[in-house]
Write a protein that holds these residues in place. Structure first.
Motif, short mmCIF file in Angstrom:
data_model
loop_
_atom_site.label_atom_id
_atom_site.label_comp_id
_atom_site.label_asym_id
_atom_site.label_seq_id
_atom_site.Cartn_x
_atom_site.Cartn_y
_atom_site.Cartn_z
N ASP A 227 0.82 -1.21 0.00
CA ASP A 227 0.00 0.00 0.00
C ASP A 227 0.86 1.26 0.00
N VAL A 228 1.94 1.24 0.78
CA VAL A 228 2.83 2.41 0.88
C VAL A 228 4.28 1.92 0.85
N LEU A 229 5.10 2.53 0.02
CA LEU A 229 6.54 2.32 0.03
C LEU A 229 7.19 3.55 0.64
N ILE A 230 7.97 3.36 1.72
CA ILE A 230 8.75 4.45 2.28
C ILE A 230 10.21 4.18 1.94
N THR A 231 10.82 5.11 1.22
CA THR A 231 12.18 4.92 0.71
C THR A 231 12.92 6.24 0.79
N ASP A 232 14.10 6.32 0.18
CA ASP A 232 14.87 7.56 0.19
C ASP A 232 14.86 8.19 -1.19
N GLY A 233 15.38 9.40 -1.24
CA GLY A 233 15.30 10.19 -2.47
C GLY A 233 16.16 9.70 -3.61
N LYS A 234 17.00 8.68 -3.38
CA LYS A 234 17.84 8.16 -4.44
C LYS A 234 17.16 7.06 -5.26
N LEU A 235 15.91 6.75 -4.94
CA LEU A 235 15.21 5.71 -5.69
C LEU A 235 15.15 6.07 -7.17
N ALA A 236 15.50 5.12 -8.03
CA ALA A 236 15.49 5.35 -9.47
C ALA A 236 14.06 5.65 -9.94
N PRO A 237 13.89 6.63 -10.84
CA PRO A 237 12.55 6.99 -11.30
C PRO A 237 11.75 5.82 -11.85
N GLU A 238 12.44 4.89 -12.53
CA GLU A 238 11.71 3.74 -13.10
C GLU A 238 11.17 2.82 -12.00
N ASP A 239 11.91 2.73 -10.88
CA ASP A 239 11.42 1.92 -9.77
C ASP A 239 10.22 2.56 -9.10
N ALA A 240 10.26 3.88 -8.96
CA ALA A 240 9.11 4.60 -8.38
C ALA A 240 7.89 4.45 -9.28
N ARG A 241 8.09 4.57 -10.58
CA ARG A 241 6.95 4.46 -11.52
C ARG A 241 6.35 3.06 -11.48
N ALA A 242 7.18 2.04 -11.31
CA ALA A 242 6.67 0.67 -11.24
C ALA A 242 5.74 0.50 -10.04
N PHE A 243 6.13 1.04 -8.89
CA PHE A 243 5.26 0.96 -7.71
C PHE A 243 3.98 1.76 -7.91
N GLU A 244 4.12 2.96 -8.43
CA GLU A 244 2.94 3.81 -8.62
C GLU A 244 1.97 3.18 -9.61
N ALA A 245 2.50 2.53 -10.65
CA ALA A 245 1.64 1.85 -11.61
C ALA A 245 0.89 0.69 -10.98
N ALA A 246 1.47 0.13 -9.90
CA ALA A 246 0.82 -0.97 -9.19
C ALA A 246 -0.17 -0.48 -8.14
N GLY A 247 -0.32 0.86 -8.03
CA GLY A 247 -1.27 1.43 -7.07
C GLY A 247 -0.68 1.73 -5.71
N THR A 248 0.65 1.72 -5.60
CA THR A 248 1.34 1.96 -4.33
C THR A 248 1.68 3.42 -4.18
N GLU A 249 1.44 3.96 -2.99
CA GLU A 249 1.88 5.33 -2.67
C GLU A 249 3.37 5.28 -2.33
N VAL A 250 4.14 6.18 -2.92
CA VAL A 250 5.58 6.24 -2.67
C VAL A 250 5.87 7.46 -1.82
N VAL A 251 6.49 7.25 -0.66
CA VAL A 251 6.82 8.31 0.28
C VAL A 251 8.35 8.38 0.40
N TYR A 252 8.90 9.57 0.26
CA TYR A 252 10.36 9.74 0.35
C TYR A 252 10.72 10.32 1.71
#
Length: 253
Positions: A227-252
């Motif tokens: 439901d929510v991924l909490i990560t740091d600001g170095k996450l690659a844009p393609e990895d963030a987009r993959a989570f968001e496409a799956a319906g996951t909220e990404v929090v930095y």
């Protein structure tokens, strides 16, 4: 040294030593860590190595797993920030499952003294850290304890998670990718993670950016399970987009 020459030397070092790490390679070749990450990504695409937390291993060693002390010292600042940010996801007077992992261990240390929670965990370090917390009703899940992670696994643990329903699971992973989902090196530990996901109404994944793009031997979930991924600001844009496409909220953090 040209990139292909450097990559060939990295491959030799990985095969000889069983693993290579980004910072040591950057120092040895006098290049930036980002240059080494690009080299490892190229070798990974070629099927010669597999990227793991902080470095890479030769292809065919997807079961490699660093010990707890090594993982504890890797990306420590990022893990601390992620743990502090995860406090915002705690339910009010509810129940949580805390998975085994170095970032979830930090979350256990960040829980406010005035919080009132029921906490379930199969991780011995997490349980030890929370045992004296005045506001927590702590439930320790039993089972065979894996020495490398200090996590309980196998039938007892699976049965325990099959009997509860928690508000939030704070989940850890060794790797995640669009194609591989959520992965970890050990099958028994993967089974417990899968059971914990099924036992929670909401799943919050705590994972620093170095886990992105990594695939390990045992798959235990899809990106859409989170439901929510909490990560740091170095996450690659393609990895963030993959989570968001799956319906996951990404929090930095």
């Amino acid at each position: 040294m040209y990139a292909p020459e450097r990559q060939q030397e990295i491959l030799r070092l990985a095969r000889e030593g069983g693993r290579v790490d980004v910072l040591s390679l950057a120092e040895e070749f006098q290049v930036t860590a980002e240059t080494i990450r690009r080299d490892l990504k190229a070798l990974d695409r070629a099927g010669l190595v597999r990227r793991v937390h902080g470095g890479a291993i030769p292809a065919g060693r997807l079961d490699f797993e660093p010990d707890l002390a090594e993982r504890e010292s890797t990306a420590a600042d990022e893990k601390d920030r992620i743990a502090r940010a995860a406090v915002a996801e705690l339910p009010a007077d509810g129940s949580v499952i805390v998975d085994a992992g170095t970032t979830t261990f930090r979350l256990a240390g960040a829980l406010p003294l005035d919080c009132s929670l029921t906490v379930v965990t199969h991780a011995l370090p997490v349980a030890a850290r929370l045992a004296d917390h005045p506001g927590i009703a702590l439930h320790l899940v039993g089972g065979r304890v894996r020495h490398r992670t200090r996590a309980a696994v196998d039938a007892w643990a699976l049965r325990a998670y099959g009997e509860i329903r928690a508000d939030v699971l704070f989940l850890a992973t060794n790797g995640f990718s669009a194609g591989g989902g959520l992965t970890t090196p050990d099958l028994a530990e993967a089974a417990v993670k899968r059971a914990a996901i099924a036992a929670a109404r909401r799943v919050v994944l705590l994972a620093d950016s170095s886990k992105g793009g990594q695939e390990h031997f045992a798959r235990f979930g899809e990106l859409s399970d989170v439901d929510v991924l909490i990560t740091d600001g170095k996450l690659a844009p393609e990895d963030a987009r993959a989570f968001e496409a799956a319906g996951t909220e990404v929090v930095y953090a």
